[in-house]
Design a protein around this motif. Structure first.
Motif, short mmCIF file in Angstrom:
data_model
loop_
_atom_site.label_atom_id
_atom_site.label_comp_id
_atom_site.label_asym_id
_atom_site.label_seq_id
_atom_site.Cartn_x
_atom_site.Cartn_y
_atom_site.Cartn_z
N ARG A 47 0.83 -1.21 0.00
CA ARG A 47 0.00 0.00 0.00
C ARG A 47 0.87 1.26 0.00
N LEU A 50 2.16 1.76 -3.58
CA LEU A 50 1.06 2.24 -4.42
C LEU A 50 0.69 3.68 -4.09
N SER A 51 0.66 3.98 -2.79
CA SER A 51 0.33 5.34 -2.36
C SER A 51 1.37 6.33 -2.87
N HIS A 54 0.86 6.79 -6.69
CA HIS A 54 -0.32 7.60 -6.97
C HIS A 54 -0.04 9.08 -6.73
N THR A 90 -8.48 13.23 -15.45
CA THR A 90 -7.22 12.63 -15.94
C THR A 90 -6.65 11.66 -14.91
N THR A 91 -6.64 12.06 -13.64
CA THR A 91 -6.10 11.17 -12.60
C THR A 91 -6.96 9.92 -12.44
N VAL A 92 -8.26 10.09 -12.59
CA VAL A 92 -9.17 8.93 -12.51
C VAL A 92 -8.88 7.98 -13.68
N LYS A 93 -8.72 8.55 -14.88
CA LYS A 93 -8.45 7.74 -16.07
C LYS A 93 -7.13 6.99 -15.94
N LEU A 94 -6.13 7.64 -15.38
CA LEU A 94 -4.81 7.02 -15.21
C LEU A 94 -4.71 6.20 -13.92
N LYS A 95 -5.80 6.12 -13.16
CA LYS A 95 -5.87 5.34 -11.93
C LYS A 95 -4.88 5.81 -10.87
N VAL A 96 -4.73 7.13 -10.75
CA VAL A 96 -3.89 7.70 -9.71
C VAL A 96 -4.70 8.72 -8.89
N SER A 97 -6.01 8.56 -8.85
CA SER A 97 -6.88 9.51 -8.17
C SER A 97 -6.61 9.66 -6.67
#
Length: 317
Positions: A47, A50-51, A54, A90-97
């Motif tokens: 985690r 990943l954190s 992101h 954009t962040t949602v699309k790139l999965k870094v929201s």
């Protein structure tokens, strides 16, 4: 007394360290390095990584968008609003929201600068590196969960043994004063142990399997079968030849609840009990027929219980 966890300790250590390093580097808005560290401290290594990713990715995107929008539309609230209309999707699309909150700090720094040049970009980049890097270094250490997981294992096995003995007592005597508290307690232990075992999985990034997680998953499946046995056992009223034999089998099984794999031995015994059922004379009354049917179904359930145990390989430890 309030219990202080490792995450709290890491946050309390990492935040001032990150701010101190940023101050030594003479960075503007150095306190923001501490904010980044706070946001990146997580309960597992996976985690944490990943954190960090992101937040790093979102911050880089935020710097690019901030430069484009602020330089094109000016340093005003409308520019921030319009930029967020594009930045968040954009962040949602790139999965870094998850990095949106962190990157908002960088956006406001750039907005406050009134002039984004190379030195400002370099300052914000170093803040990101110091804040996230400090958290990652601290999260390299994760306390071992083995002792707590083995403690859960012992409690669950003890409860399994008690449950099996109580089932045997009911089959033998037709009634008992068991409160059944081990059932509720075991359900809670299994839920807590699986959650902790999953944390252990996320702390070992290069491990292809996890002994504890597989073990508790196996016990969850077995516990479901034990719960299904309860109505079958309660439907047996009176003492019968076959119920006495199954009770003895349950007593023996209760003494063998451990991580070792001895299921094959007991599966053979079930085959012998089933053979005795088939060779015995037919029931003479409806009640005896129903009891015999319940006992036969009980054998099927305990067989599944043992098959699940047989599939668990202790060599995976």
């Amino acid at each position: 007394m309030v219990k202080i966890g490792y995450r709290t300790i890491k946050t309390a250590i990492g935040t001032p360290v990150a701010i101190w390093i940023a101050q030594l580097m003479s960075l503007e808005n150095f306190a923001s390095a501490g904010i980044l560290t706070i946001l990146c401290i997580q309960v597992t290594r996976k985690r944490s990584i990943l954190s960090a990713w992101h937040r790093f990715a979102a911050c880089i995107i935020a710097m690019v968008y901030s430069y484009v929008f602020f330089e094109a539309l000016g340093y005003n609230p409308i520019a921030i609003g319009l930029m967020l209309f594009l930045f968040i999707p954009t962040t949602v699309k790139l999965k870094v929201s998850p990095g949106i909150v962190t990157s908002s700090v960088i956006i406001l720094h750039l907005y406050g600068s009134k002039n984004i040049d190379l030195s400002v970009i370099a300052n914000e980049f170093m803040l990101i590196v110091v804040g996230i890097g400090t958290a990652l270094i601290l999260n390299l250490y994760m306390p071992s969960l083995d002792n707590k997981l083995y403690e859960y294992q012992e409690k669950i096995e003890r409860n399994f043994s008690i449950i099996l003995k109580e089932l045997a007592t009911y089959l033998r005597e037709g009634d008992n004063d068991w409160s059944g508290k081990e059932l509720t307690e075991t359900a809670e232990l299994l839920e807590a142990s699986k959650s902790m075992a999953f944390r252990d999985v996320e702390n070992h990034l290069l491990r292809s399997h996890n002994q504890h997680y597989h073990y508790f998953n196996m016990r969850v499946k077995q516990f479901e079968l034990l719960e299904r046995m309860l109505p079958l056992v309660s439907s047996v009223s009176g003492s019968y030849k076959h119920s006495i034999k199954i009770a003895a089998f349950f007593d023996e099984l209760a003494e063998a609840v451990h991580p070792g794999n001895t299921a094959v031995i007991y599966l053979r015994q079930i085959q012998e009990l089933r053979k005795e059922f088939r060779e015995d004379q037919l029931p003479e009354s409806r009640q005896e027929f129903e009891v015999r049917a319940s006992l036969f179904n009980l054998l099927n359930e305990i067989e599944q219980y043992l098959i699940i145990k047989r599939s668990f390989k202790k060599s995976d430890v």
